[in-house]
Design a protein around this motif. Structure first.
Motif, PDB file in Angstrom:
ATOM      1  N   GLN A  88     -13.132 -13.189   3.720  1.00 17.82           N
ATOM      2  CA  GLN A  88     -12.432 -12.123   2.990  1.00 17.82           C
ATOM      3  C   GLN A  88     -12.418 -10.839   3.819  1.00 17.82           C
ATOM      4  O   GLN A  88     -11.403 -10.141   3.884  1.00 17.82           O
ATOM      5  CB  GLN A  88     -13.117 -11.851   1.651  1.00 17.82           C
ATOM      6  N   ALA A  89     -13.547 -10.529   4.447  1.00 18.13           N
ATOM      7  CA  ALA A  89     -13.637  -9.325   5.278  1.00 18.13           C
ATOM      8  C   ALA A  89     -12.700  -9.423   6.481  1.00 18.13           C
ATOM      9  O   ALA A  89     -12.042  -8.436   6.848  1.00 18.13           O
ATOM     10  CB  ALA A  89     -15.073  -9.097   5.731  1.00 18.13           C
ATOM     11  N   LEU A  90     -12.616 -10.598   7.093  1.00 22.21           N
ATOM     12  CA  LEU A  90     -11.699 -10.784   8.235  1.00 22.21           C
ATOM     13  C   LEU A  90     -10.245 -10.539   7.826  1.00 22.21           C
ATOM     14  O   LEU A  90      -9.490  -9.873   8.539  1.00 22.21           O
ATOM     15  CB  LEU A  90     -11.833 -12.196   8.812  1.00 22.21           C
ATOM     16  N   ALA A  91      -9.860 -11.092   6.685  1.00 16.73           N
ATOM     17  CA  ALA A  91      -8.483 -10.918   6.208  1.00 16.73           C
ATOM     18  C   ALA A  91      -8.187  -9.447   5.931  1.00 16.73           C
ATOM     19  O   ALA A  91      -7.130  -8.926   6.301  1.00 16.73           O
ATOM     20  CB  ALA A  91      -8.250 -11.765   4.963  1.00 16.73           C
ATOM     21  N   PHE A  92      -9.138  -8.755   5.310  1.00 20.51           N
ATOM     22  CA  PHE A  92      -8.934  -7.341   4.996  1.00 20.51           C
ATOM     23  C   PHE A  92      -8.916  -6.493   6.267  1.00 20.51           C
ATOM     24  O   PHE A  92      -8.119  -5.559   6.381  1.00 20.51           O
ATOM     25  CB  PHE A  92     -10.009  -6.852   4.025  1.00 20.51           C
ATOM     26  N   ARG A  93      -9.785  -6.812   7.206  1.00 19.18           N
ATOM     27  CA  ARG A  93      -9.800  -6.063   8.467  1.00 19.18           C
ATOM     28  C   ARG A  93      -8.461  -6.185   9.182  1.00 19.18           C
ATOM     29  O   ARG A  93      -7.953  -5.227   9.767  1.00 19.18           O
ATOM     30  CB  ARG A  93     -10.927  -6.529   9.378  1.00 19.18           C
ATOM     31  N   THR A  94      -7.851  -7.351   9.119  1.00 16.66           N
ATOM     32  CA  THR A  94      -6.527  -7.535   9.724  1.00 16.66           C
ATOM     33  C   THR A  94      -5.518  -6.596   9.072  1.00 16.66           C
ATOM     34  O   THR A  94      -4.711  -5.962   9.755  1.00 16.66           O
ATOM     35  CB  THR A  94      -6.075  -9.002   9.589  1.00 16.66           C
ATOM     36  N   THR A  95      -5.568  -6.468   7.761  1.00 19.44           N
ATOM     37  CA  THR A  95      -4.684  -5.537   7.049  1.00 19.44           C
ATOM     38  C   THR A  95      -4.938  -4.106   7.504  1.00 19.44           C
ATOM     39  O   THR A  95      -4.004  -3.345   7.757  1.00 19.44           O
ATOM     40  CB  THR A  95      -4.907  -5.649   5.523  1.00 19.44           C
ATOM     41  N   VAL A  96      -6.206  -3.739   7.613  1.00 17.87           N
ATOM     42  CA  VAL A  96      -6.576  -2.380   8.016  1.00 17.87           C
ATOM     43  C   VAL A  96      -6.090  -2.081   9.433  1.00 17.87           C
ATOM     44  O   VAL A  96      -5.488  -1.030   9.690  1.00 17.87           O
ATOM     45  CB  VAL A  96      -8.114  -2.182   7.889  1.00 17.87           C
ATOM     46  N   THR A  97      -6.321  -3.001  10.370  1.00 20.47           N
ATOM     47  CA  THR A  97      -5.916  -2.760  11.759  1.00 20.47           C
ATOM     48  C   THR A  97      -4.400  -2.759  11.898  1.00 20.47           C
ATOM     49  O   THR A  97      -3.852  -2.009  12.705  1.00 20.47           O
ATOM     50  CB  THR A  97      -6.541  -3.792  12.719  1.00 20.47           C
ATOM     51  N   ASN A  98      -3.709  -3.581  11.098  1.00 17.30           N
ATOM     52  CA  ASN A  98      -2.242  -3.603  11.158  1.00 17.30           C
ATOM     53  C   ASN A  98      -1.622  -2.304  10.672  1.00 17.30           C
ATOM     54  O   ASN A  98      -0.476  -1.996  10.995  1.00 17.30           O
ATOM     55  CB  ASN A  98      -1.683  -4.777  10.352  1.00 17.30           C
ATOM     56  N   ARG A  99      -2.389  -1.530   9.891  1.00 23.33           N
ATOM     57  CA  ARG A  99      -1.881  -0.241   9.401  1.00 23.33           C
ATOM     58  C   ARG A  99      -2.331   0.923  10.275  1.00 23.33           C
ATOM     59  O   ARG A  99      -2.221   2.081   9.881  1.00 23.33           O
ATOM     60  CB  ARG A  99      -2.316  -0.013   7.962  1.00 23.33           C
ATOM     61  N   GLY A 100      -2.856   0.619  11.461  1.00 24.62           N
ATOM     62  CA  GLY A 100      -3.146   1.655  12.441  1.00 24.62           C
ATOM     63  C   GLY A 100      -4.596   2.021  12.636  1.00 24.62           C
ATOM     64  O   GLY A 100      -4.923   2.821  13.513  1.00 24.62           O
ATOM     65  N   PHE A 101      -5.511   1.461  11.866  1.00 29.40           N
ATOM     66  CA  PHE A 101      -6.930   1.783  12.019  1.00 29.40           C
ATOM     67  C   PHE A 101      -7.568   0.705  12.899  1.00 29.40           C
ATOM     68  O   PHE A 101      -8.332  -0.138  12.447  1.00 29.40           O
ATOM     69  CB  PHE A 101      -7.600   1.869  10.646  1.00 29.40           C
ATOM     70  N   VAL A 102      -7.232   0.766  14.185  1.00 26.75           N
ATOM     71  CA  VAL A 102      -7.538  -0.323  15.110  1.00 26.75           C
ATOM     72  C   VAL A 102      -9.021  -0.466  15.448  1.00 26.75           C
ATOM     73  O   VAL A 102      -9.422  -1.491  15.996  1.00 26.75           O
ATOM     74  CB  VAL A 102      -6.727  -0.180  16.420  1.00 26.75           C
ATOM     75  N   ASN A 103      -9.843   0.520  15.147  1.00 22.88           N
ATOM     76  CA  ASN A 103     -11.269   0.433  15.463  1.00 22.88           C
ATOM     77  C   ASN A 103     -12.103  -0.131  14.322  1.00 22.88           C
ATOM     78  O   ASN A 103     -13.329  -0.039  14.360  1.00 22.88           O
ATOM     79  CB  ASN A 103     -11.806   1.819  15.848  1.00 22.88           C
ATOM     80  N   ALA A 104     -11.478  -0.714  13.329  1.00 19.76           N
ATOM     81  CA  ALA A 104     -12.219  -1.270  12.190  1.00 19.76           C
ATOM     82  C   ALA A 104     -13.041  -2.480  12.629  1.00 19.76           C
ATOM     83  O   ALA A 104     -12.583  -3.314  13.396  1.00 19.76           O
ATOM     84  CB  ALA A 104     -11.256  -1.659  11.078  1.00 19.76           C
ATOM     85  N   ASN A 105     -14.269  -2.530  12.136  1.00 15.47           N
ATOM     86  CA  ASN A 105     -15.184  -3.625  12.432  1.00 15.47           C
ATOM     87  C   ASN A 105     -15.747  -4.183  11.140  1.00 15.47           C
ATOM     88  O   ASN A 105     -15.660  -3.558  10.088  1.00 15.47           O
ATOM     89  CB  ASN A 105     -16.361  -3.125  13.291  1.00 15.47           C
ATOM     90  N   ILE A 106     -16.401  -5.327  11.261  1.00 16.23           N
ATOM     91  CA  ILE A 106     -17.084  -5.938  10.120  1.00 16.23           C
ATOM     92  C   ILE A 106     -18.583  -5.840  10.368  1.00 16.23           C
ATOM     93  O   ILE A 106     -19.075  -6.226  11.424  1.00 16.23           O
ATOM     94  CB  ILE A 106     -16.665  -7.409   9.944  1.00 16.23           C
TER      95      ILE A 106
END
Length: 196
Positions: A60-78
């Motif tokens: 679930q975290a991986l899927a959400f991180r993909t959404t976050v990075t696709n919207r420009g927050f490219v430094n998001a980590n889990i």
């Protein structure tokens, strides 16, 4: 005679191989000491963390991180916690930068929270000269310290943003207290000693 010695030595080695595991030196099942839980996570750097979301599973975290990075927050980590996975951005130097990031994320539909991360203690006494809201303010404290006769002052991130200016290398609390008193007498009104 030689063959008997070699055979005897082989039997001794075989007995040792069988006996050693039964002495409790090894185990077929893992113990808590051998398999630490996620709750034992140790942070090595203090700082501010922008939390985009919390999830029960890594997938679930991986899927959400993909959404976050696709919207420009490219430094998001889990980051894995005790019972959850957090999607975060770390490395935020100041609270002001954190608030700006939070506002930008909220415009994109993410309900971001800012959270303070405290690093583990090293177990050494330090003299604290002050705190700067940002890196330039903390560097000014370092420059003042050098001019006042306190060379070697360093910066580290405060847990909730900003920087702490400190001097390390005291053998005990008394040495750190003495340093803090001397610093206060030279204009560092908030100087203190701290076990870090």
């Amino acid at each position: 005679m030689r063959a008997a010695r070699i055979s005897g030595f082989a039997v001794l080695v075989a007995l040792l191989c069988v006996a050693v595991p039964s002495l409790g030196l090894s185990s077929a099942t893992p113990t808590a000491a051998q398999a630490p839980s996620a709750c034992d996570r140790v942070e090595f750097l203090s700082g501010l963390e922008a939390v985009f979301g919390r999830f029960k599973t890594h997938q679930q975290a991986l899927a959400f991180r993909t959404t976050v990075t696709n919207r420009g927050f490219v430094n998001a980590n889990i980051i894995e916690g005790c019972s959850e996975f957090r999607v975060v951005i770390r490395g935020i130097d100041t609270f002001d930068v954190g608030v700006d990031l939070q506002s930008e994320a909220r415009r994109e539909g993410f309900h971001v929270t800012l959270e303070c991360i405290q690093a583990k203690q090293l177990g050494r006494w330090e003299g604290i000269l002050g705190h700067g809201r940002d890196r330039p303010a903390a560097n000014e404290i370092v420059a003042r310290a050098t001019a006042a006769g306190f060379p070697g002052a360093k910066l580290r991130n405060d847990p909730c943003g900003g920087f702490e200016v400190y001097v390390a290398g005291f053998a005990d609390k008394a040495g750190a207290d003495q340093f803090a008193a001397a610093a206060r007498s030279r204009g560092f009104t908030n100087a203190s000693s701290e076990l870090n």
